[in-house]
Structure formats: structure tokens, C-alpha cells
Design an enzyme around this catalytic site. Structure first.
Site, PDB file in Angstrom:
ATOM      1  N   ARG A 103       4.814 -79.508  20.566  1.00 11.14           N
ATOM      2  CA  ARG A 103       4.585 -78.951  19.235  1.00 11.14           C
ATOM      3  C   ARG A 103       4.422 -77.439  19.264  1.00 11.14           C
ATOM      4  O   ARG A 103       4.969 -76.734  18.417  1.00 11.14           O
ATOM      5  CB  ARG A 103       3.352 -79.615  18.597  1.00 11.14           C
ATOM      6  N   LYS A 139       4.078 -56.321   7.769  1.00 10.74           N
ATOM      7  CA  LYS A 139       3.676 -57.551   7.082  1.00 10.74           C
ATOM      8  C   LYS A 139       3.997 -58.748   7.980  1.00 10.74           C
ATOM      9  O   LYS A 139       4.920 -59.523   7.733  1.00 10.74           O
ATOM     10  CB  LYS A 139       4.379 -57.664   5.732  1.00 10.74           C
ATOM     11  N   LYS A 171       1.695 -43.254   2.156  1.00 12.15           N
ATOM     12  CA  LYS A 171       2.044 -44.141   1.059  1.00 12.15           C
ATOM     13  C   LYS A 171       1.351 -43.708  -0.235  1.00 12.15           C
ATOM     14  O   LYS A 171       0.615 -42.723  -0.258  1.00 12.15           O
ATOM     15  CB  LYS A 171       1.700 -45.583   1.434  1.00 12.15           C
ATOM     16  N   GLU A 201       6.258 -41.901   1.259  1.00 13.38           N
ATOM     17  CA  GLU A 201       6.761 -42.806   0.227  1.00 13.38           C
ATOM     18  C   GLU A 201       6.807 -42.079  -1.111  1.00 13.38           C
ATOM     19  O   GLU A 201       5.832 -41.421  -1.502  1.00 13.38           O
ATOM     20  CB  GLU A 201       5.841 -44.016   0.117  1.00 13.38           C
ATOM     21  N   ASP A 222      10.743 -46.095  -2.824  1.00 15.63           N
ATOM     22  CA  ASP A 222      10.120 -47.378  -3.146  1.00 15.63           C
ATOM     23  C   ASP A 222      10.487 -47.872  -4.536  1.00 15.63           C
ATOM     24  O   ASP A 222      10.322 -47.166  -5.533  1.00 15.63           O
ATOM     25  CB  ASP A 222       8.605 -47.239  -3.030  1.00 15.63           C
TER      26      ASP A 222
END
Length: 285
Positions: A103, A139, A171, A201, A222
Site C-alpha cells: 500500500r 503548494k 507578492k 508579483e 497574476d
């Protein structure tokens, strides 16, 4: 395309932790109860869907950690395309050991192959519409970043930064706290060493003008429309690397690539890609 494996030193702790989680406090009590100690078994891991493989070396490590005496033969490794029925690997030896490792080996291989497959699909569309490379983001699943980013490469994509220490990426929230694009960039330049690249960004062409005037290595465009991206690429004029992000899917990646951007960053290929169905079954006699 075939891909060299990650160093075992990076992969083994991840696989070991997964095995420890599965074995719990008493080990595989089902196999101990049902399978005689001396029983031998030969099994094959095979594809049940079309896709691209990744995580196969980790699967091998899972079998090896449970029983180093198992013989594992890889038929198709990371980066190989597969069709239903294609054999990925063969494993033979102690039946108990094989069933105990099954598994964890499948969980990792299915998960990473799903990422590689999703990446390969976007890469193909992007290449048909422009020069853009598909890149992943931070992410990722906690603890699995190295494996997931390796899977992106297996699918023909490229890696964005691995962590917060790779590069400066300013950002929207950094800009808000710093008081604007210009002060944020100036502060970053004053802090960063000569080997550290700076990306900022931007959400608007006005912000892009500000960033270009200050001089940065890359701009993250973005959530812009393909028309806005095309205008932004023309405005940059090769002075910085252009990266598009936001709302990237199989339907939108073509028009985004056609805008002429250098990179397209995609979060879902590591956080939400469906698995590639692989199975482990008894080898045919």
C-alpha cells in the site's frame, strides 16, 4: 522522458515515515495471521490508465525497507509513458513482506504518477501554443515537496523555488505591508546577496511599469487575461522573465502560452492532481 532518481538520502525518510504510519504499533497483523512465514510471492505493479510515471524509485525503497531480501526489477521508471497493462515493476520474495509494503509503494507511486501525468498534459498544450514552460509552486503536500517537484519534472515540467530561501518573491501582501512595489523592491535589493534573484508579483500594468523601472529578474503576472498578458510581455520586452499564474487549466493554458510568457506556474498539479491508477497483482505463471 526518463529521469534520474532523487538521492536515496532524500527519499528514504519519507518512505520510512509512511511505512511506520501504516505498520502502527503491531505491524501487519493480517499478513502475519493469514500468510505462512515461508510463503513466497511474485507480483507485478502495472498501469491501469494511460499516464506518465513518477515515484517508482520510492516504491522500490518501500519494498527494500520492509525486506532487503526482496528482488525488485523496474521495467519502466520515472518519466516513462505507460498504457493500461504496462508492467512498471516486478517484485518477488517473502509474500508477507510484499503485502506489507504494497500500500505504501502504491500510494506514493500513484500520487506522484498522477502529478507527472497532469503536468505532461499541460506541457503538451503549452508547447503547441508557445514557448512557455510549465512550473510548479510551493503548494505541495507537507513532507512530500521533493518527491512532488520531482514528479513535475518527470512530466516534462520545471520547478519553481523549493522554499522561502531559494529566491525573493515579492507578492501582493508583501507589497501591501511594504507600502508599494517600489519600496518593496528597493528593500529586497538592499537585503539580497548577488546570487539571489528577485521576482515581483504584479496585478496591473501600472504595477508592472513600476517594477520594470526598478529592475527585477522576473515578474509574476497574476490573474491577467490572455490579452493583458500579451500586452505585458510586449511591455517587458525581454527585460525580465515573464511568469503567468492564476486560473490555469487544460482549457486556459493554451491561450496563456500564446501570449508569449516564459513560464506558467500551476498550483493544482501538486495539490490536487488525481492519482494515476496503478495496481499490484500476482504475476501470471
Amino acid at each position: 522522458m526518463p529521469l534520474s532518481p532523487l538521492p536515496r538520502l532524500l527519499v528514504e525518510p519519507v518512505v520510512r515515515a509512511a511505512l511506520l504510519e501504516d505498520l502502527g504499533r503491531a505491524g501487519d497483523i493480517t499478513s502475519e495471521a493469514v500468510i505462512p512465514t515461508e510463503a513466497r510471492f511474485t507480483a507485478v505493479m502495472a498501469a491501469r490508465q494511460n499516464g506518465v510515471l513518477a515515484g517508482i524509485d520510492a516504491a522500490v525503497i518501500a519494498f527494500n525497507l520492509v525486506d532487503p531480501a526482496l528482488t525488485v526489477t523496474v521495467e519502466r521508471g520515472d518519466g516513462h509513458a505507460v498504457a493500461p497493462g504496462d508492467v512498471v515493476l516486478r517484485v518477488e520474495g517473502s509474500a508477507r513482506a510484499i503485502l506489507t509494503a504494497e500500500r505504501v509503494a502504491l500510494n506514493i507511486a500513484c500520487r506522484m504518477s498522477g502529478i507527472a501525468t497532469a503536468t505532461a498534459g499541460l506541457v503538451a498544450i503549452a508547447r503547441a501554443n508557445g514557448k512557455a514552460q510549465i512550473v510548479c509552486t510551493r503548494k505541495t503536500t507537507p513532507g512530500l515537496r521533493a518527491l512532488e517537484k520531482h514528479a513535475v519534472k518527470a512530466g516534462g515540467g520545471s520547478n519553481h523555488r523549493f522554499g522561502l530561501d531559494d529566491a525573493v518573491l515579492i507578492k501582493d501582501n508583501h507589497i501591501a505591508v511594504a507600502g508599494g512595489v517600489v519600496p518593496a523592491i528597493r528593500a529586497a535589493k538592499a537585503f539580497a546577496g548577488h546570487m539571489v534573484k528577485i521576482e515581483v508579483e504584479v496585478d496591473t500594468l501600472a504595477q508592472l511599469h513600476e517594477a520594470l523601472a526598478e529592475g527585477v529578474d522576473a515578474v509574476l503576472l497574476d490573474n491577467m487575461t490572455p490579452a493583458q498578458l500579451t500586452e505585458a510581455v510586449a511591455l517587458v520586452g525581454g527585460r525580465a522573465i515573464t511568469e503567468a499564474s492564476g486560473r490555469v487549466s487544460a482549457e486556459t493554458v493554451g491561450p496563456i502560452a500564446a501570449s508569449g510568457v516564459d513560464l506558467i506556474s500551476v498550483g493544482w498539479i501538486t495539490h490536487s492532481a488525481p492519482i494515476l491508477d496503478l495496481g499490484l497483482d500476482a504475476a501470471e505463471a
